[in-house]
Scaffold this motif. Structure first.
Motif, PDB file in Angstrom:
ATOM      1  N   GLY A  50     -12.167 -44.299  -2.622  1.00  0.00           N
ATOM      2  CA  GLY A  50     -11.126 -44.752  -1.790  1.00  0.00           C
ATOM      3  C   GLY A  50     -10.217 -45.865  -2.263  1.00  0.00           C
ATOM      4  O   GLY A  50      -9.283 -46.119  -2.007  1.00  0.00           O
ATOM      5  N   GLU A  51     -10.763 -46.703  -3.264  1.00  0.00           N
ATOM      6  CA  GLU A  51     -10.175 -47.728  -3.884  1.00  0.00           C
ATOM      7  C   GLU A  51      -9.065 -47.054  -4.693  1.00  0.00           C
ATOM      8  O   GLU A  51      -9.501 -46.582  -5.775  1.00  0.00           O
ATOM      9  N   ARG A  52      -7.770 -47.832  -4.644  1.00  0.00           N
ATOM     10  CA  ARG A  52      -6.843 -47.484  -5.422  1.00  0.00           C
ATOM     11  C   ARG A  52      -6.650 -48.268  -6.554  1.00  0.00           C
ATOM     12  O   ARG A  52      -5.889 -47.799  -7.634  1.00  0.00           O
ATOM     13  N   ASN A  53      -6.997 -49.583  -6.603  1.00  0.00           N
ATOM     14  CA  ASN A  53      -6.664 -50.627  -7.433  1.00  0.00           C
ATOM     15  C   ASN A  53      -7.784 -50.827  -8.447  1.00  0.00           C
ATOM     16  O   ASN A  53      -7.904 -51.762  -9.266  1.00  0.00           O
ATOM     17  N   LYS A  54      -8.927 -50.081  -8.293  1.00  0.00           N
ATOM     18  CA  LYS A  54     -10.041 -50.237  -9.125  1.00  0.00           C
ATOM     19  C   LYS A  54     -10.479 -48.923  -9.831  1.00  0.00           C
ATOM     20  O   LYS A  54     -10.783 -47.760  -8.995  1.00  0.00           O
ATOM     21  N   ILE A  55     -10.558 -48.865 -11.152  1.00  0.00           N
ATOM     22  CA  ILE A  55     -10.881 -47.641 -11.721  1.00  0.00           C
ATOM     23  C   ILE A  55     -12.306 -47.853 -12.584  1.00  0.00           C
ATOM     24  O   ILE A  55     -12.477 -47.197 -13.435  1.00  0.00           O
ATOM     25  N   ASN A  56     -12.886 -48.819 -12.343  1.00  0.00           N
ATOM     26  CA  ASN A  56     -14.134 -49.354 -13.243  1.00  0.00           C
ATOM     27  C   ASN A  56     -15.145 -47.962 -12.843  1.00  0.00           C
ATOM     28  O   ASN A  56     -15.565 -47.993 -12.068  1.00  0.00           O
ATOM     29  N   GLU A  57     -15.483 -47.694 -14.260  1.00  0.00           N
ATOM     30  CA  GLU A  57     -16.859 -46.712 -14.367  1.00  0.00           C
ATOM     31  C   GLU A  57     -18.072 -47.625 -14.515  1.00  0.00           C
ATOM     32  O   GLU A  57     -19.064 -47.015 -14.507  1.00  0.00           O
ATOM     33  N   ILE A 157       4.220 -70.283  -5.369  1.00  0.00           N
ATOM     34  CA  ILE A 157       3.210 -70.443  -6.243  1.00  0.00           C
ATOM     35  C   ILE A 157       2.013 -69.547  -5.714  1.00  0.00           C
ATOM     36  O   ILE A 157       1.428 -68.884  -6.346  1.00  0.00           O
ATOM     37  N   VAL A 158       1.654 -69.841  -4.493  1.00  0.00           N
ATOM     38  CA  VAL A 158       0.555 -68.998  -3.814  1.00  0.00           C
ATOM     39  C   VAL A 158       0.732 -67.740  -3.696  1.00  0.00           C
ATOM     40  O   VAL A 158      -0.084 -66.787  -4.031  1.00  0.00           O
ATOM     41  N   GLY A 159       2.114 -67.010  -3.616  1.00  0.00           N
ATOM     42  CA  GLY A 159       2.595 -65.783  -3.193  1.00  0.00           C
ATOM     43  C   GLY A 159       2.450 -65.245  -4.807  1.00  0.00           C
ATOM     44  O   GLY A 159       1.962 -64.116  -4.751  1.00  0.00           O
ATOM     45  N   ILE A 160       2.831 -65.878  -6.002  1.00  0.00           N
ATOM     46  CA  ILE A 160       2.852 -65.034  -7.251  1.00  0.00           C
ATOM     47  C   ILE A 160       1.410 -64.994  -7.498  1.00  0.00           C
ATOM     48  O   ILE A 160       1.008 -64.074  -8.332  1.00  0.00           O
ATOM     49  N   THR A 161       0.522 -66.050  -7.285  1.00  0.00           N
ATOM     50  CA  THR A 161      -0.885 -65.934  -7.705  1.00  0.00           C
ATOM     51  C   THR A 161      -1.590 -65.019  -6.988  1.00  0.00           C
ATOM     52  O   THR A 161      -2.187 -64.225  -7.888  1.00  0.00           O
ATOM     53  N   ILE A 166      -3.553 -58.960  -7.068  1.00  0.00           N
ATOM     54  CA  ILE A 166      -3.435 -57.761  -6.395  1.00  0.00           C
ATOM     55  C   ILE A 166      -3.321 -56.626  -7.187  1.00  0.00           C
ATOM     56  O   ILE A 166      -4.080 -55.373  -7.366  1.00  0.00           O
ATOM     57  N   ILE A 167      -2.187 -56.828  -8.312  1.00  0.00           N
ATOM     58  CA  ILE A 167      -2.045 -55.682  -9.084  1.00  0.00           C
ATOM     59  C   ILE A 167      -2.926 -55.760 -10.500  1.00  0.00           C
ATOM     60  O   ILE A 167      -3.180 -54.903 -11.326  1.00  0.00           O
ATOM     61  N   ASP A 168      -4.013 -56.604 -10.381  1.00  0.00           N
ATOM     62  CA  ASP A 168      -4.776 -56.745 -11.618  1.00  0.00           C
ATOM     63  C   ASP A 168      -6.081 -55.620 -11.625  1.00  0.00           C
ATOM     64  O   ASP A 168      -7.226 -56.082 -11.437  1.00  0.00           O
ATOM     65  N   GLY A 169      -5.560 -54.348 -11.393  1.00  0.00           N
ATOM     66  CA  GLY A 169      -6.725 -53.441 -11.405  1.00  0.00           C
ATOM     67  C   GLY A 169      -6.719 -52.286 -12.454  1.00  0.00           C
ATOM     68  O   GLY A 169      -7.656 -51.832 -12.898  1.00  0.00           O
TER      69      GLY A 169
END
Length: 211
Positions: A50-57, A157-161, A166-169
């Motif tokens: 169900g997690e869409r931003n993580k594809i780690n096997e 700054i906080v928003g960009i961080t 979030i997109i680091d998946g």
């Protein structure tokens, strides 16, 4: 546009050199960062259904940012611009980086993470970096922001961080977005004639290409 082309022509050798610095440093530090992540157990958990931003096997080291950070600091030291604003940006980003590294290792609460991010943002502001004005969309003048600019800067700054986090998946997704942003901002720095900032950003771009 003409100003950027003239700037690039004059400083082309330096731009290429710092891009290479970033590429070389990142290529050197990335294997070390991966090793340290595995050694100290700073790894991403396996993806769950169900997690869409993580594809780690399999567990994946979360220390890749260490190579980018170390490369960034080395490029900063080589440039040698120790102005109050640049130093403030380096210190503020360092606070956020090490705080988020601690989160990757131990897991921090939302309040703790935001506290670290706001602290880093305030360091940047206290050393003289903040949105001071924006272009007036209804005229040719500039709209002075005053204290509102400080609020916008903190939010930015906080928003960009968190947006990058979030997109680091997916492999290369966050790095690619940040690289495009770095190049875009470096063009603005070139337009303004800010050599130190443009070289720093091109160095970061080289770092992200290697990463």
């Amino acid at each position: 546009m003409e100003e950027i082309l003239i700037f690039a022509k004059i400083h082309l050798t330096e731009i290429k050199l710092y891009f290479f610095y970033g590429f070389f440093f990142s290529s050197f530090f990335t294997p070390i960062a991966i090793y340290l992540g595995r050694k100290f157990g700073i790894v991403d958990r396996l993806s769950r259904k169900g997690e869409r931003n993580k594809i780690n096997e399999r567990p994946f080291p979360r220390t890749g940012g260490l190579s980018i950070y170390l490369s960034f600091v080395l490029i900063f030291l080589i440039i040698g611009n120790f102005s109050r604003q640049i130093v403030g940006i380096v210190i503020g980003s360092s606070i956020i980086f090490f705080g988020m590294m601690l989160d990757d290792k131990k897991g921090l609460s939302v309040l703790q993470k935001f506290s670290i991010q706001f602290t880093g943002a305030f360091v940047v502001i206290m050393t003289g970096t903040a949105f001071k004005a924006i272009t007036n969309p209804f005229g040719d003048d500039m709209l002075r922001l005053g204290w509102i600019g400080i609020v916008f800067t903190v939010i930015w700054i906080v928003g960009i961080t968190n947006a990058v986090n979030i997109i680091d998946g997916l492999d290369g997704l966050a790095a690619g977005v940040v690289m495009i942003s770095s190049i875009s901002i470096s063009l603005v720095a070139m337009f303004k004639g800010n050599l130190s900032l443009s070289l720093l950003l091109f160095g970061i771009s080289g770092t992200l290409v290697a990463f």
